[in-house]
Design a protein around this motif. Structure first.
Motif, PDB file in Angstrom:
ATOM      1  N   ARG A   1       0.829  -1.203   0.000  1.00 58.28           N
ATOM      2  CA  ARG A   1       0.000   0.000   0.000  1.00 58.28           C
ATOM      3  C   ARG A   1       0.871   1.263   0.000  1.00 58.28           C
ATOM      4  O   ARG A   1       0.642   2.196  -0.766  1.00 58.28           O
ATOM      5  CB  ARG A   1      -0.887  -0.031   1.241  1.00 58.28           C
ATOM      6  CG  ARG A   1      -1.869   1.105   1.315  1.00 58.28           C
ATOM      7  CD  ARG A   1      -2.919   0.794   2.378  1.00 58.28           C
ATOM      8  NE  ARG A   1      -3.896   1.858   2.439  1.00 58.28           N
ATOM      9  CZ  ARG A   1      -3.752   2.942   3.195  1.00 58.28           C
ATOM     10  NH1 ARG A   1      -2.680   3.078   3.945  1.00 58.28           N
ATOM     11  NH2 ARG A   1      -4.685   3.888   3.195  1.00 58.28           N
TER      12      ARG A   1
ATOM     13  N   LEU B   1       0.988   4.097  -2.884  1.00 55.35           N
ATOM     14  CA  LEU B   1       0.497   5.442  -2.580  1.00 55.35           C
ATOM     15  C   LEU B   1       1.505   6.543  -2.870  1.00 55.35           C
ATOM     16  O   LEU B   1       1.133   7.674  -3.130  1.00 55.35           O
ATOM     17  CB  LEU B   1       0.115   5.525  -1.100  1.00 55.35           C
ATOM     18  CG  LEU B   1      -1.280   5.064  -0.709  1.00 55.35           C
ATOM     19  CD1 LEU B   1      -1.415   5.058   0.793  1.00 55.35           C
ATOM     20  CD2 LEU B   1      -2.319   5.983  -1.324  1.00 55.35           C
TER      21      LEU B   1
ATOM     22  N   LEU C   1      -1.614  -4.795  -0.166  1.00 59.77           N
ATOM     23  CA  LEU C   1      -2.912  -4.577  -0.805  1.00 59.77           C
ATOM     24  C   LEU C   1      -3.489  -5.932  -1.180  1.00 59.77           C
ATOM     25  O   LEU C   1      -2.739  -6.885  -1.426  1.00 59.77           O
ATOM     26  CB  LEU C   1      -2.742  -3.733  -2.071  1.00 59.77           C
ATOM     27  CG  LEU C   1      -2.378  -2.275  -1.853  1.00 59.77           C
ATOM     28  CD1 LEU C   1      -1.959  -1.658  -3.172  1.00 59.77           C
ATOM     29  CD2 LEU C   1      -3.554  -1.516  -1.263  1.00 59.77           C
TER      30      LEU C   1
ATOM     31  N   VAL D   1      -4.957  -6.792  -3.920  1.00 58.60           N
ATOM     32  CA  VAL D   1      -4.494  -7.073  -5.281  1.00 58.60           C
ATOM     33  C   VAL D   1      -3.399  -6.055  -5.605  1.00 58.60           C
ATOM     34  O   VAL D   1      -3.574  -4.868  -5.315  1.00 58.60           O
ATOM     35  CB  VAL D   1      -5.647  -6.896  -6.295  1.00 58.60           C
ATOM     36  CG1 VAL D   1      -5.242  -7.409  -7.658  1.00 58.60           C
ATOM     37  CG2 VAL D   1      -6.913  -7.570  -5.790  1.00 58.60           C
ATOM     38  N   ALA D   2      -2.312  -6.524  -6.184  1.00 58.91           N
ATOM     39  CA  ALA D   2      -1.267  -5.586  -6.559  1.00 58.91           C
ATOM     40  C   ALA D   2      -1.773  -4.685  -7.681  1.00 58.91           C
ATOM     41  O   ALA D   2      -2.516  -5.133  -8.555  1.00 58.91           O
ATOM     42  CB  ALA D   2      -0.020  -6.344  -7.012  1.00 58.91           C
ATOM     43  N   VAL D   3      -1.399  -3.419  -7.638  1.00 56.12           N
ATOM     44  CA  VAL D   3      -1.843  -2.527  -8.707  1.00 56.12           C
ATOM     45  C   VAL D   3      -0.743  -2.383  -9.746  1.00 56.12           C
ATOM     46  O   VAL D   3       0.433  -2.638  -9.474  1.00 56.12           O
ATOM     47  CB  VAL D   3      -2.217  -1.135  -8.147  1.00 56.12           C
ATOM     48  CG1 VAL D   3      -3.515  -1.209  -7.385  1.00 56.12           C
ATOM     49  CG2 VAL D   3      -1.113  -0.590  -7.271  1.00 56.12           C
TER      50      VAL D   3
ATOM     51  N   ARG E   1       0.494   5.743  -7.248  1.00 49.72           N
ATOM     52  CA  ARG E   1      -0.162   7.028  -7.395  1.00 49.72           C
ATOM     53  C   ARG E   1       0.816   8.183  -7.579  1.00 49.72           C
ATOM     54  O   ARG E   1       0.428   9.304  -7.887  1.00 49.72           O
ATOM     55  CB  ARG E   1      -1.078   7.289  -6.210  1.00 49.72           C
ATOM     56  CG  ARG E   1      -2.313   8.051  -6.635  1.00 49.72           C
ATOM     57  CD  ARG E   1      -3.179   8.325  -5.465  1.00 49.72           C
ATOM     58  NE  ARG E   1      -2.434   9.024  -4.440  1.00 49.72           N
ATOM     59  CZ  ARG E   1      -2.911   9.295  -3.238  1.00 49.72           C
ATOM     60  NH1 ARG E   1      -4.095   8.896  -2.913  1.00 49.72           N
ATOM     61  NH2 ARG E   1      -2.189   9.950  -2.369  1.00 49.72           N
TER      62      ARG E   1
END
Lengths: 652, 136
Positions: free
Chosen positions: A68, A72, A147, A149-151, A155
């Motif tokens: 996360r 972020l 997280l 699911v991995a993104v 961001r």
């Protein structure tokens, strides 16, 4: 790597609990084995947190978007250096850094007293503080949180944080903030153990000065960052987050001065404890303000629910510290008393009072919206006019005291002493005042401020001059007399260097806040305008495009008396990367800096037909502020430089 | 006792001077922080009073001509107001952000702002969906 980091954090949490108990046992029973074991725990804590920090940095650099924190605060287009600095761009990382820096201080404190594993009482306090932050990162704000699911993409980092100063300013400030914990621990340890002599003050003085130096440097680096990056032409806006770092600085400055009274005169013992508790409280309060979003600020990049925990911790600190102080208050009676209002003791006392008053007024102004909402139901703000109205008079009196303090005699100043010491600085004060009046300066605050700066500079000069004269009369040449003078009495003469730095700083602040010239103009190609001594000619708009951004830069030739001195390019950029949707625009100011003034150009708008809207500011003497900062840090280093090193050199 | 009095007197003077500074400072610079709705409820009493208002910038309302002031509309709940501003525009100021303006609401029902701050809503970490998923 993230598992390793999580384990390291959990382990360090439990080891801190163990060390706390081991030190508590050692403190009660005097057991040396427990003290050593507790100390060892603290040293291993530093290692574990180093591992955790390295893990997080590794994840940030390799862009593991299953975490996360990484998702972020970074993105694939982010240069490696800013992936590393993303460590302190977010909440969890900042708290990890806090804990890590504290653990380094703790390990240092323990290792300095290696044989005994440190003073168990000091270690208890350090462990307790550290435990709070470790609890936060272990259970509330886990930097290694995964997280579901991995993104695919993170961001990204706010473009205004992508600046060289942002890479060093937060760390510098943190080293200062966190460092205050160490003198606090020594103070509370003295209260706990009842060993209330001067020893604790002597032991913690250098830590206090060290963190004060970093706090000062951090504040100025932050001001410099705001000046270059926020693009409104100023460096200080009395923003809550700026105030948050300024308050412990004010209280800490008071403490650094009043410990001298305790060492010399065995007075103000309770007062020093109170100052220390307040300084530490303010440093935690500052972290709380920055991290909780309780007061809205342009700098509040993060907001979360750790607020109540911080609040509880702060209440606990105050209750515990003051209860302990009251419990020991009988043993903290002064051994001497004040004789005269005209004495160095009372100059120090007034200095303290004013610094504390300043800290209190900043505190009040910062939390005013919260207070007014709680009491009246309406949110009321007090802005920069409030801080200036209160701060300027207090600041001016403090500068006056900065001149008086070093020269007035202890106990009771005689008329002879006053005459001997203050005739020359008084003449300088009058001369500066007169000269400025002749040059046409009429602004009363500026006149007073500059004249007082002259006064202080004269006292510093006088002290150096006298010291050198005494030495040269014994046959030393003036240059070596100067170096010997400083190195034989580092605290005194280092302190004077700090005062000189403050003088430069005050001159810069006064000039740049009272005498700004600014213009907003709309320019077509070839148009020109003048600002102060400069003539600016607009040469046209250039289009910039690279992988990261598209943008415009306006080209302006700068002339001074018909002589071309520079070409400046204020920019307006649009970042291509869409992760940071809301903040894809960035205005990059152009700056031409001299010791006389800063020409500060902002490209506000690019319109059709190659026309631009330019806002131009002429900020006088801003460079003096940064120069003052260098001198302050230099002075602090001279003051802290270990004694005895010189002796070794001369005997070698 | 006389020795102590010598100190108590200047201390009292200093403390009261500073309290006066703080009090006067607060009195002269205090600004009510209200919402757009609260401002509209207070018409016409609010005209000419310095206040700070926050609201969301209405999509498509921003007009920024080169040689004119910035004009935009902020809304919150039911009401909305037109804002006029001359000054440095924060980089994150755009459609849909939360804008904070300080100034006076004039009888022409235009808010003349002399301060504009913008808050970026996405960077708050406690938000549920903190980022957009990207394809690929």
């Amino acid at each position: 790597m993230s598992d390793l980091g999580s384990i390291a954090i959990l382990l360090s949490f439990f080891i801190t609990i163990y060390s706390l108990f081991a030190c508590a046992v050692a403190a009660r029973t005097g057991s040396r084995a427990f003290a050593q074991s507790g100390g060892n725990g603290i040293v291993s804590l530093a290692f574990l947190l180093l591992v955790a920090v390295c893990c997080l940095v590794y994840e940030l650099v390799t862009l593991d978007f299953s975490l996360r924190y990484v998702a972020l605060n970074t993105s694939t287009d982010l240069p490696v250096i800013y992936r590393v600095t993303a460590l302190w761009a977010g909440q969890a990382g900042s708290l990890l850094l806090w804990s890590f820096i504290l653990s380094l201080y703790m390990a240092f404190v323990v290792l300095r007293n290696r044989k005994k594993g440190g003073d168990p009482y000091v270690n208890i306090v350090l462990c307790a503080v550290s435990l709070f932050f470790l609890f936060l990162i272990a259970y509330v704000e886990d930097p290694f949180e995964k997280l579901g699911v991995a993104v695919g993409e993170g961001r990204g980092l706010n473009p205004i944080l992508q600046n060289g100063y942002m890479a060093i300013h937060p760390v510098t400030l943190y080293v200062g903030y966190v460092g205050i914990t160490v003198p606090f621990a020594f103070g509370i340890a003295a209260l706990l153990s009842g060993r209330l002599g001067d020893e604790w003050i002597r032991n913690c003085r250098k830590y206090a000065l060290f963190s004060w130096m970093f706090l000062s440097a951090g504040l100025l680096l932050g001001a410099r960052w705001a000046y270059l990056e926020l693009g409104w032409g100023g460096y200080w806006a009395w923003d809550p987050v700026e105030n948050a770092a300024f308050m412990p600085w004010l209280a800490g400055t008071a403490f650094l001065h009043s410990v001298m009274i305790q060492e010399r005169k065995a007075m103000l013992k309770k007062w020093n404890m109170i100052l220390l508790i307040i300084t530490f409280f303010l440093s935690i309060f500052g972290t709380f303000i920055t991290r909780s979003g309780i007061v809205s600020s342009v700098h509040s990049f993060a907001r979360s629910d750790i607020g109540p925990l911080f609040l509880g911790f702060m209440v606990l600190i105050l209750l515990f510290s003051f209860a302990l102080l009251i419990y020991r208050s009988k043993e903290l009676e002064s051994e001497e008393r004040f004789d005269s209002v005209l004495s160095r003791e009372s100059a120090f006392l007034f200095n303290n009072l004013l610094f504390l008053a300043a800290a209190f007024s900043v505190f009040l102004g910062t939390i005013f919206p919260v207070l007014s909402e709680a009491f009246t139901g309406k949110k009321i703000l007090v802005g920069p006019p409030y801080f200036n109205a209160v701060g300027v008079p207090i600041g001016l009196v403090l500068i006056l005291l900065m001149g008086i303090g070093p020269l007035i005699s202890w106990k009771k100043a005689s008329t002879a002493n006053l005459k001997r010491n203050f005739v020359f600085p008084g003449v300088v004060f009058a001369a500066v005042l007169l000269a400025l009046l002749v040059f046409g300066l009429r602004e009363p605050v500026a006149l007073l401020s500059f004249a007082l700066c002259g006064f202080v500079a004269a006292t510093v000069f006088l002290e150096y001059f006298r010291g050198i004269r005494v030495r040269s009369s014994r046959g030393e040449n003036p240059v070596s007399a100067f170096f010997n003078l400083v190195s034989r009495n580092r605290r005194r003469y280092g302190g004077y260097i700090v005062h000189l730095g403050v003088v430069l700083l005050v001159i810069g602040i006064t000039a740049s806040s009272l005498f700004v010239t600014q213009k907003e103009v709309v320019l077509g190609k070839g148009d020109s305008f003048s600002l102060g001594r400069y003539d600016l000619v607009f040469r046209g708009v250039n289009y910039i495009s690279n992988d990261a951004k598209d943008g415009f830069s306006a080209e302006l030739s700068i002339e001074n008396n018909g002589r071309s001195v520079a070409t400046m390019y204020p920019e307006k950029n649009i970042y291509k990367y869409e992760g940071n949707r809301e903040i894809n625009q960035e205005t990059e100011v152009a700056l031409r800096s001299t010791f006389r003034d800063d020409l500060y150009l902002i490209l506000s708008e690019v319109g059709g037909g190659g026309k631009v809207n330019i806002r131009a500011l002429l900020n006088p003497m801003v460079n003096w502020i940064w120069a003052g900062g260098f001198v302050i840090v230099l002075g602090a280093i001279v003051t802290m430089w270990p004694e005895g090193r010189r002796k070794k050199e001369s005997s070698a | 006792m006389k020795g102590k009095l010598k100190f108590i007197l200047p201390l009292v003077v200093i403390v009261s001077l500073i309290s006066w500074l703080v009090f006067a400072g607060v009195k002269d610079s205090m600004v009510y922080y209200i919402t757009v709705d609260e401002l509209l409820e207070d018409v016409p009493d609010i005209y000419g009073q310095k206040v700070r208002v926050s609201g969301t910038v209405v999509h498509g309302s921003i007009k920024n001509e080169l040689d004119d002031s910035l004009r935009f509309t902020i809304a919150d709940g039911k009401g909305e107001i037109d804002v006029e501003y001359d000054g440095i525009i924060p980089d994150i100021f755009t459609d849909g952000v939360e804008a904070v303006v300080e100034g006076k609401f004039s009888a022409g029902n235009v808010f003349e702002a002399d301060l504009l701050l913008a808050k970026c809503p996405t960077k708050y970490e406690s938000e549920e969906v903190p980022y957009q998923r990207k394809e690929g």
